[in-house]
Design an enzyme around this catalytic site. Structure first.
Site, short mmCIF file in Angstrom:
data_model
loop_
_atom_site.label_atom_id
_atom_site.label_comp_id
_atom_site.label_asym_id
_atom_site.label_seq_id
_atom_site.Cartn_x
_atom_site.Cartn_y
_atom_site.Cartn_z
N THR A 161 0.80 -1.22 0.00
CA THR A 161 0.00 0.00 0.00
C THR A 161 0.83 1.26 0.00
O THR A 161 0.28 2.35 -0.12
CB THR A 161 -0.91 0.03 1.24
OG1 THR A 161 -0.10 -0.01 2.42
CG2 THR A 161 -1.86 -1.15 1.26
N THR A 180 4.52 -5.10 3.94
CA THR A 180 5.30 -5.23 5.17
C THR A 180 5.43 -6.67 5.68
O THR A 180 6.39 -6.98 6.37
CB THR A 180 4.68 -4.38 6.29
OG1 THR A 180 3.32 -4.77 6.51
CG2 THR A 180 4.72 -2.90 5.92
N ASP A 181 4.49 -7.54 5.35
CA ASP A 181 4.47 -8.86 5.99
C ASP A 181 5.72 -9.69 5.70
O ASP A 181 6.21 -10.41 6.57
CB ASP A 181 3.23 -9.64 5.57
CG ASP A 181 1.98 -9.16 6.29
OD1 ASP A 181 2.11 -8.29 7.17
OD2 ASP A 181 0.88 -9.64 5.96
N LYS A 237 9.35 -7.64 11.74
CA LYS A 237 8.05 -7.03 12.02
C LYS A 237 7.53 -7.63 13.32
O LYS A 237 7.24 -8.82 13.39
CB LYS A 237 7.08 -7.29 10.87
CG LYS A 237 5.73 -6.61 11.05
CD LYS A 237 4.83 -6.81 9.84
CE LYS A 237 3.47 -6.14 10.03
NZ LYS A 237 2.59 -6.29 8.86
#
Length: 448
Positions: A102, A178-179, A257
């Protein structure tokens, strides 16, 4: 096209000649609601998803709606071509390569779709302040969800980054979901033997259509780092706190993360970040001086063998899984062991057979913080005697990606062990200090 709609909601919208992207207005429970119809991902079949003027999406049940009105129809067919970009009139200083996520996506309100910002001009419009810090060029390499990332895509990203640096860009920014960003960062870090500038991976925890989005600041500071930082490493740049004061530049092989949704989810593990970026002041504050400096050339060696497995040990796990992995052709296993690096002693004979068959077994810790030490307890010593290699303080994900890279270059088990224990890009930290471990909040809080 009413994407995602079914049942009652589909019938209701169709009866009013409404499509995704149309502007509607309705009354419900005494409230007036006006917004753009968005695609539906609801499990319920009576919910209409509406994007309000403030940027937030809401779900409205069709039950009890009154005075429903189609205000305006706006439909556009938008096609996104992979690799599409607009030529620059002048040479760029920073290349932005989008892979998905995103971070550089925008909501097309006419259609309700979310699509990547394709051109340099669109990204400048996304955050005009970028013009003040660098000349940029942008490219969409591909647009995928980060959970769909694959090693073959890592190679394409690496090749595109090398091309951009070879063309004279001072640095490269890679927009990424991000994952799995940390996996990609590790892959790129092991793939480059030298770099003329930094490769900065950047993502967003909050989508760009939300008022709380971290996209603009993360992207802005990533460009600042790519152009002006003295180091030439693969890094991840994300929010350093929940507010918008600064971002942190993490070494790509020592970051993880650590939260599902917080904007400051990314944390350096067993390490401190390379730098803190105060985006308003356009300041990069170095936090350490042992960084890898910019080199004269970009040397790429991106090859990966995917015949690996990440095994998380838990009480009661059947050690016969090792036999299955061997029979399936796996060449290397990274174990997430307990504490200092343990599994049950039932695994000893299975690990012996695996190493006899030339399969590498590497041990990391589920604790994440700290290093494995398999010389303290009897179990650890037995596991080492069975052929298990303790992997210092390497993160499990980093160790897995490193093993893919090593196996693509070496087949001899002893040499594989040696390479896995070689500290190529700072993935191993031999000295730990108390500051590496986070201090959790221990004072009481009042929960309302």
């Amino acid at each position: 096209m009413l994407e995602g709609y079914r049942g009652k909601a589909l019938e209701f919208l169709s009866s009013h000649n409404v499509d995704v992207g149309d502007l509607i207005e309705l009354q419900k429970d005494g409230l007036s609601i006006k917004g753009v119809v968005m695609p539906s991902y609801s499990k319920e079949d009576d919910i209409i998803v509406i994007k309000l003027d403030n940027g937030y999406n809401i779900g409205v049940s069709i039950s009890g709606i009154s005075n429903f009105k189609l205000v305006e129809k706006k439909r556009q067919n938008i096609q996104v071509n992979k690799g599409e970009q607009k030529p620059l009139k002048e040479k760029s200083e920073v290349k932005i390569i989008s892979t998905g996520g995103t971070i550089v996506s925008k909501v097309e309100y006419e259609t309700g779709a979310v699509r990547p910002a394709l051109t340099t001009e669109e990204i400048i419009n996304f955050m005009p302040e970028i013009n003040e810090i660098a000349k940029i060029d942008a490219e969409v390499l591909f647009s995928i969800l980060s959970e769909n990332m694959k090693p073959e895509y890592w190679i394409k990203i690496a090749e595109s980054a090398k091309k951009a640096l070879d063309e004279g860009n001072l640095g490269v920014v890679i927009a990424h979901g991000t994952d799995t960003m940390a996996y990609t960062a590790s892959a790129l870090a092991f793939s480059f033997k030298s770099l003329t500038g930094p490769i900065v991976l950047v993502g967003s925890q909050r989508s760009s259509d939300r008022p709380s989005s971290d996209s603009p600041i993360n992207l802005y500071s990533a460009i600042l780092v790519a152009k002006n930082s003295p180091f030439a490493e693969v890094t991840i740049n994300m929010h350093g706190e929940s507010s918008d004061t600064y971002t942190l530049v993490h070494r790509g092989v020592k970051v993880r993360k650590m939260h599902t949704s917080r904007r400051d989810a990314f944390q350096s593990i067993n390490d401190i970040p390379l730098a803190k970026v105060f985006w308003k002041e356009k300041e990069i504050k170095l936090l350490r001086n042992d960084y890898i400096k910019r080199k004269e050339e970009n040397a790429l060696d991106a090859k990966f063998d995917t015949r690996v497995f990440l095994l998380k040990y838990y009480p009661g796990i059947n050690p016969e899984i090792i036999e299955y992995l061997i029979s399936s052709g796996i060449r290397g296993i990274i174990v997430e062991g307990t504490g200092l690096g343990h599994t049950s002693t039932e695994f000893v004979d299975y690990f012996k057979k695996a190493t006899k068959d030339g399969v590498f077994i590497g041990m990391t810790s589920q604790c994440l913080f700290g290093r494995v030490n398999m010389n303290v307890y009897t179990t650890g010593r037995l596991l080492q005697e069975s052929g298990v290699t303790p992997l210092e303080d390497m993160l499990p994900e980093t160790a897995l990606v490193k093993l893919m890279w090593v196996l693509a270059h070496e087949s001899d088990l002893d040499k594989i062990r040696s390479l896995m224990l070689t500290n190529f890009v700072g993935e191993i930290n031999y000295r730990h200090v108390p500051e590496y471990f986070p201090r959790w909040f221990h004072d009481g809080i009042r929960l309302q």
